[in-house]
Design an enzyme around this catalytic site. Structure first.
Site, PDB file in Angstrom:
ATOM      1  N   CYS A 103       0.849  -1.208   0.000  1.00 43.20           N
ATOM      2  CA  CYS A 103       0.000   0.000   0.000  1.00 43.20           C
ATOM      3  C   CYS A 103       0.877   1.248   0.000  1.00 43.20           C
ATOM      4  O   CYS A 103       0.569   2.224  -0.684  1.00 43.20           O
ATOM      5  CB  CYS A 103      -0.934   0.011   1.207  1.00 43.20           C
ATOM      6  N   ASN A 116       1.594 -16.514  -4.051  1.00 44.88           N
ATOM      7  CA  ASN A 116       1.789 -17.166  -2.756  1.00 44.88           C
ATOM      8  C   ASN A 116       0.627 -16.705  -1.886  1.00 44.88           C
ATOM      9  O   ASN A 116       0.507 -15.512  -1.598  1.00 44.88           O
ATOM     10  CB  ASN A 116       3.123 -16.744  -2.145  1.00 44.88           C
ATOM     11  N   HIS A 134      -0.823 -10.110  -4.781  1.00 41.09           N
ATOM     12  CA  HIS A 134       0.136  -9.771  -5.831  1.00 41.09           C
ATOM     13  C   HIS A 134       0.506 -11.027  -6.601  1.00 41.09           C
ATOM     14  O   HIS A 134       0.477 -12.136  -6.063  1.00 41.09           O
ATOM     15  CB  HIS A 134       1.385  -9.107  -5.244  1.00 41.09           C
TER      16      HIS A 134
HETATM   17  P1  AMP Z   1       5.303 -13.037  -1.183  1.00 39.20           P
HETATM   18  O1  AMP Z   1       6.243 -13.954  -0.479  1.00 39.20           O
HETATM   19  O2  AMP Z   1       4.562 -13.693  -2.302  1.00 39.20           O
HETATM   20  O3  AMP Z   1       4.413 -12.272  -0.226  1.00 39.20           O
HETATM   21  O4  AMP Z   1       6.231 -11.999  -1.927  1.00 39.20           O
HETATM   22  C1  AMP Z   1       6.634 -10.780  -1.433  1.00 39.20           C
HETATM   23  C2  AMP Z   1       7.705 -10.291  -2.372  1.00 39.20           C
HETATM   24  O5  AMP Z   1       7.827  -8.891  -2.197  1.00 39.20           O
HETATM   25  C3  AMP Z   1       9.094 -10.894  -2.125  1.00 39.20           C
HETATM   26  O6  AMP Z   1       9.542 -11.528  -3.336  1.00 39.20           O
HETATM   27  C4  AMP Z   1       9.962  -9.687  -1.770  1.00 39.20           C
HETATM   28  O7  AMP Z   1      11.247  -9.771  -2.301  1.00 39.20           O
HETATM   29  C5  AMP Z   1       9.173  -8.538  -2.369  1.00 39.20           C
HETATM   30  N1  AMP Z   1       9.346  -7.248  -1.729  1.00 39.20           N
HETATM   31  C6  AMP Z   1       9.302  -6.963  -0.402  1.00 39.20           C
HETATM   32  N2  AMP Z   1       9.459  -5.652  -0.180  1.00 39.20           N
HETATM   33  C7  AMP Z   1       9.607  -5.077  -1.415  1.00 39.20           C
HETATM   34  C8  AMP Z   1       9.799  -3.742  -1.860  1.00 39.20           C
HETATM   35  N3  AMP Z   1       9.891  -2.720  -1.003  1.00 39.20           N
HETATM   36  N4  AMP Z   1       9.918  -3.531  -3.203  1.00 39.20           N
HETATM   37  C9  AMP Z   1       9.837  -4.556  -4.064  1.00 39.20           C
HETATM   38  N5  AMP Z   1       9.641  -5.836  -3.707  1.00 39.20           N
HETATM   39  C10 AMP Z   1       9.531  -6.101  -2.401  1.00 39.20           C
END
Ligand code: AMP
Length: 112
Positions: free
Chosen positions: A6, A86, A99
């Site tokens: 967000c 996920n 996402h």
């Molecule tokens: P999930 O495990 O499916 O919830 O994926 C979350 C993803 O968000 C992970 O692959 C992280 O590397 C990515 N992530 C976390 N913080 C950021 C951020 N600030 N900018 C870009 N990607 C992020």
């Protein structure tokens, strides 16, 4: 709300933006697992698949158009790519905001 995605969507945290429209923001994952690793963020805060309402589901179905656009832009439309959600703890969901991971640019091992 204390949600990283967000904050990115509102511009409160910087991100590497690839595409944006009314309902989606596509950014590069901060910790990529492949040469192309994008995150397609649904702009409205909904944590999980089963929390999407009917209007959300109509909007989220447009994700396929968004993915087609960004994979073409990234040059992986023909070579192939993986799309992953996920959802929930045992699936490894770290950020409770819907996402889609779009992963490509190298040969990927089978996961299912
Ligand atoms: P999930 O495990 O499916 O919830 O994926 C979350 C993803 O968000 C992970 O692959 C992280 O590397 C990515 N992530 C976390 N913080 C950021 C951020 N600030 N900018 C870009 N990607 C992020």
């Amino acid at each position: 709300m204390d949600c990283v995605f967000c904050k990115i969507i509102k511009g409160e945290i910087p991100s590497d933006k690839v595409y944006e429209d009314d309902d989606f923001l596509v950014i590069r994952d901060i910790n990529p697992v492949a040469p192309v690793h994008l995150l397609v963020l649904y702009k409205k805060h909904v944590g999980k698949i089963h929390q999407l309402d009917e209007e959300d589901k109509k909007k989220v179905s447009k994700v396929f158009d968004v993915i087609a656009k960004v994979v073409e832009k990234e040059g992986i439309l023909e070579s192939g790519y993986r799309v992953v959600i996920n959802n929930g703890e045992q699936a490894g969901q770290e950020i409770d905001h819907i996402h889609f991971h779009v992963i490509g640019g190298r040969k990927l091992g089978k996961i299912a």
